[in-house]
Design an enzyme around this catalytic site. Sequence first.
Site, short mmCIF file in Angstrom:
data_model
loop_
_atom_site.label_atom_id
_atom_site.label_comp_id
_atom_site.label_asym_id
_atom_site.label_seq_id
_atom_site.Cartn_x
_atom_site.Cartn_y
_atom_site.Cartn_z
N ARG A 38 0.83 -1.22 0.00
CA ARG A 38 0.00 0.00 0.00
C ARG A 38 0.86 1.27 0.00
O ARG A 38 0.51 2.25 -0.66
CB ARG A 38 -0.91 0.02 1.23
CG ARG A 38 -2.10 -0.89 1.04
CD ARG A 38 -3.01 -0.85 2.22
NE ARG A 38 -4.22 -1.59 1.92
CZ ARG A 38 -5.11 -1.95 2.82
NH1 ARG A 38 -4.94 -1.65 4.08
NH2 ARG A 38 -6.20 -2.59 2.45
N LYS A 202 -17.41 -17.32 3.14
CA LYS A 202 -18.81 -16.89 3.20
C LYS A 202 -19.40 -16.47 1.87
O LYS A 202 -18.85 -15.61 1.18
CB LYS A 202 -18.93 -15.73 4.19
CG LYS A 202 -18.74 -16.21 5.59
CD LYS A 202 -18.63 -15.06 6.55
CE LYS A 202 -18.19 -15.57 7.90
NZ LYS A 202 -17.51 -14.55 8.66
N GLY A 362 -7.27 -9.82 1.46
CA GLY A 362 -6.17 -10.07 2.41
C GLY A 362 -5.72 -11.51 2.42
O GLY A 362 -4.52 -11.80 2.34
N GLY A 386 -12.04 -5.27 0.36
CA GLY A 386 -13.46 -4.89 0.45
C GLY A 386 -13.85 -3.93 -0.66
O GLY A 386 -14.90 -4.08 -1.29
P1 AMP Z 1 -13.20 -14.88 3.03
O1 AMP Z 1 -12.87 -13.83 4.06
O2 AMP Z 1 -14.68 -15.10 2.87
O3 AMP Z 1 -12.45 -14.70 1.75
O4 AMP Z 1 -12.68 -16.25 3.69
C1 AMP Z 1 -11.33 -16.61 3.82
C2 AMP Z 1 -11.28 -17.83 4.69
O5 AMP Z 1 -12.02 -18.87 4.07
C3 AMP Z 1 -9.90 -18.41 4.92
O6 AMP Z 1 -9.55 -18.18 6.26
C4 AMP Z 1 -10.08 -19.91 4.66
O7 AMP Z 1 -9.54 -20.72 5.68
C5 AMP Z 1 -11.58 -20.07 4.64
N1 AMP Z 1 -12.05 -21.21 3.84
C6 AMP Z 1 -11.75 -21.53 2.57
N2 AMP Z 1 -12.33 -22.70 2.22
C7 AMP Z 1 -13.02 -23.13 3.29
C8 AMP Z 1 -13.83 -24.28 3.56
N3 AMP Z 1 -14.03 -25.22 2.62
N4 AMP Z 1 -14.39 -24.39 4.79
C9 AMP Z 1 -14.18 -23.45 5.72
N5 AMP Z 1 -13.43 -22.34 5.54
C10 AMP Z 1 -12.86 -22.18 4.32
#
Ligand code: AMP
Length: 406
Positions: A38, A202, A362, A386
Amino acid sequence: MEYIKTINNFDFRNQTALIRVDFNVPVNENHQITDNTRIKYSIPTIQKILYEKGKIVLISHFGRPKGKISEIYSLKFIVPFLSKELKTDVLFFENCIGKDVEKKVHQLKNGEILLLENLRFYKEEEEENEHFAFELSKLGDIYVNDAFGVSHRLHTSITILPKFFGEKKCIGFLMKKEIQNINKFLSKKGKKPITFLLGGAKISSKIEIIENIIDIADHLLIGGGMAFPFIKINGGKVGDSIVEYNKIIKIENTLKKILDQKKNKINILSFPKDVVISKSFKKTSNTKIVPIYSIPDGWMGLDIGPSSIKYFCNIIEKSKTIFWNGPVGVFEISNFSLGTKSIIKTIAKTTEKGSFSLIGGGDSIASLKMVKGCKEKISYLSTGGGAMLESLKNKILPGIKAIINT
Ligand code: AMP
């Protein structure tokens, strides 16, 4: 893009530029910067103004001090790194508004740079506060927004402060680059095939993005925890895999619509075929590989399996424009990191052969460290997770709107 003023529209000689930067960089327990992207990306804007013998006042936030002054959230630690990068001394002041700050700003000589203390030491920064904006507006002649990472936020220095500058406001080079790179995807101007890979935990935060990009993408690959709500709604057994059940009702109709679209455009939307499953997140736990539609109860899908890796990587290798956000597995634990590592290697290799790649978020950027020599090969690393995701919803970010409106 053409209608947004950039710093190229101004001559900064004898002018004071008030630049909103995003120096909210990750640090370790010893307060050392662990990723300086950044700061480095903001250098060209500062240099252009220095070259024109303007004066520079930098404002930023750091962390979440929640309106309280706190030494651990001071921006002072940025000064040595920034001075080194710019090869010139950077001055610092322990406040960002008030008579003493104004005096310091008025004493600046052409070509001098002053970094002010964390904006979030004032709770008003996060409240779109007119008075706080007015106080900040006394510190410059031209307002420059080069803080892409916070331009999706309704914060005073982003949305209210520019109002006080009339026509004298613009974006910096970092913002320009971010907008141009995202537009390669949004305007469909990128070379085809255009592929999006979305992963992470999510779905609720990314459903609007899927709705928007389904009309843009040649391929949309969904991995990680994001895939399970689709599999569940499609009648699959997902065992104990991550599904936001409290949100699924809200997004069910949208998910069904997307799955119906898939029926018509069969090649666009792809899910993993197989998954690595486990009963726990432990490094030592047993794992099995099963089809994604038949995960037994008590087991969780935590990474994409070998057939999915082959399938996804094959699509990426053929793509000319690639967007990636969100790991395809729980990459933080070695048992479940192979999928994400394979994706990283393939994106880097494909970029080397001439494709354009944009990675944001991130976790995705942090995961690049797992495979040596790949980070440097990526065409562009977005400085705002974001903000980038918000842009992909095809919305003009509040920080950009504030520059367009006079
Ligand atoms: P996000 O902030 O939604 O991009 O989520 C990132 C997080 O998703 C990371 O910490 C990963 O460990 C988690 N992640 C990726 N695949 C899976 C999965 N199959 N089950 C649970 N967590 C996951």
